[in-house]
Design an enzyme around this catalytic site. Sequence first.
Site, short mmCIF file in Angstrom:
data_model
loop_
_atom_site.label_atom_id
_atom_site.label_comp_id
_atom_site.label_asym_id
_atom_site.label_seq_id
_atom_site.Cartn_x
_atom_site.Cartn_y
_atom_site.Cartn_z
CG LEU A 135 -1.78 -1.24 1.23
CD1 LEU A 135 -2.33 -1.61 2.71
CD2 LEU A 135 -2.91 -0.98 0.45
N PRO A 136 0.33 2.45 -0.40
CG PRO A 136 -1.08 3.78 -1.61
CD PRO A 136 -0.95 2.70 -0.78
CB THR B 179 8.23 2.48 1.30
OG1 THR B 179 8.96 1.37 0.40
CG2 THR B 179 9.51 3.11 2.28
CE LYS C 246 11.78 1.08 -0.89
NZ LYS C 246 12.47 1.07 -2.21
CE LYS D 151 5.98 6.14 0.96
NZ LYS D 151 5.54 4.84 0.84
P1 NAD Z 1 0.48 2.55 -6.04
O1 NAD Z 1 -0.19 3.91 -5.70
O2 NAD Z 1 0.53 2.19 -7.38
O3 NAD Z 1 -0.57 1.34 -5.83
C1 NAD Z 1 -1.12 1.35 -4.28
C2 NAD Z 1 -2.42 0.50 -4.19
O4 NAD Z 1 -2.94 0.64 -3.11
C3 NAD Z 1 -3.53 0.88 -5.32
O5 NAD Z 1 -3.94 0.32 -6.04
C4 NAD Z 1 -4.76 1.41 -4.53
O6 NAD Z 1 -6.00 1.46 -5.01
C5 NAD Z 1 -4.39 0.46 -3.25
N1 NAD Z 1 -5.10 0.80 -1.82
C6 NAD Z 1 -5.15 2.18 -1.28
N2 NAD Z 1 -5.64 2.13 -0.22
C7 NAD Z 1 -6.21 0.97 -0.07
C8 NAD Z 1 -7.13 0.18 0.65
N3 NAD Z 1 -7.62 0.89 1.89
N4 NAD Z 1 -7.52 -0.98 0.43
C9 NAD Z 1 -7.18 -1.66 -0.60
N5 NAD Z 1 -6.21 -1.23 -1.46
C10 NAD Z 1 -5.88 0.18 -1.38
O7 NAD Z 1 1.95 2.20 -5.23
P2 NAD Z 1 2.96 1.31 -5.68
O8 NAD Z 1 3.93 1.93 -6.74
O9 NAD Z 1 2.50 -0.08 -5.83
O10 NAD Z 1 3.88 1.34 -4.30
C11 NAD Z 1 3.31 0.70 -3.08
C12 NAD Z 1 4.41 0.80 -2.08
O11 NAD Z 1 5.60 0.17 -2.45
C13 NAD Z 1 4.53 2.13 -1.59
O12 NAD Z 1 4.92 2.26 -0.22
C14 NAD Z 1 5.90 2.68 -2.35
O13 NAD Z 1 6.63 3.55 -1.57
C15 NAD Z 1 6.57 1.30 -2.60
N6 NAD Z 1 7.62 0.97 -3.51
C16 NAD Z 1 7.21 1.44 -4.89
C17 NAD Z 1 8.11 1.12 -5.86
C18 NAD Z 1 7.78 1.61 -6.99
O14 NAD Z 1 8.69 1.50 -7.85
N7 NAD Z 1 6.47 2.16 -7.33
C19 NAD Z 1 9.23 0.68 -5.55
C20 NAD Z 1 9.61 -0.03 -4.27
C21 NAD Z 1 8.71 0.37 -3.04
#
Ligand code: NAD
Length: 296
Positions: A64-65, A95, A170, A245
Amino acid sequence: MKIGFVGLGHMGAPMALNLLKAGHTVAVFDLSASAMQTLADAGAQKAASAKAAAGGAECVITMLPAAAHVRSVLTAEDGVLAGIAKGVTIIDSSTIDPASVKEFAKLAAAQGNAFVDAPVSGGTGGAAAGTLTFMVGGSAALYESVKPVLSGMGKNIVHCGETGTGQVAKICNNLVLGVTMAGVAEAMALGEALGIDPKVLGGIMNTSTGRCWSSDTYNPYPGVIETAPSSRGYTGGFGTDLMLKDLGLATDAAKAAHQPAYMGALAQQLYQAMSSRGDGKLDFSAIIKLYRAQQG
Ligand code: NAD
């Protein structure tokens, strides 16, 4: 295994797909119906809530975000803790800050569940290829117990130490990433302004001492690396607001530890400037737009 997976965004969707490919049964939940449908088309079961996804699962994964989303997904009336069976481990790969991890681990432990922090690096490409690095915080026994599941989504599964240390690793890694991307963007834009072909400059950098992931994989100048988000309009990568963030997590942690974070604080302000001009959803390499003002 029967796995519950909550959060099917840029990272969660390909990770859940890889669990399906590894032969697991996966029940998924996301607020986005289309994200759920994509996984259902690949063989996942659509759950009506996080609680339903956790029901009957032998392991629950959240992606999740930010910490607020993890808290709500865990503790809501229709959340994971309301549906999970006793003894089942929750793996959070989002993260978030180490303090929240400890709080969630306590909440889970109070009802007989383990909670592991296992944030990832490797980007969306690594998530799709199943080559992510997992930074795992928890006891050695817990680490061993989650390793087989994480191996379905990553290549490098590292035990960082006790609960919360996965997030420490991380946050420190992303402090470097935020700073190096700003540095590469600054240099690529300067090279352009001084008249060198950006592809030549990128090539030199990537065989010289300036080489880093921000230059050789996610180079911010469009067309230098064909597979980079910059070559597809800064879409489908690591969102600027997520980097913002993470730099907030780093500077907050630095403040709490009485440690200076000069570069992290400056990088945080640069991504803040991007976000405030409406570019928060673009891949963080779009920071080069701050330097190429004439390109918009
Ligand atoms: P994203 O915003 O693409 O995905 C988050 C998902 O969570 C969305 O599909 C959203 O609908 C869902 N969500 C939010 N609240 C919800 C709830 N209450 N119930 C169910 N689903 C819910 O984010 P991402 O890029 O996939 O990143 C996710 C995590 O991983 C973050 O913490 C980010 O910092 C970390 N991260 C991302 C990357 C990257 O390259 N994108 C790399 C490493 C780590």
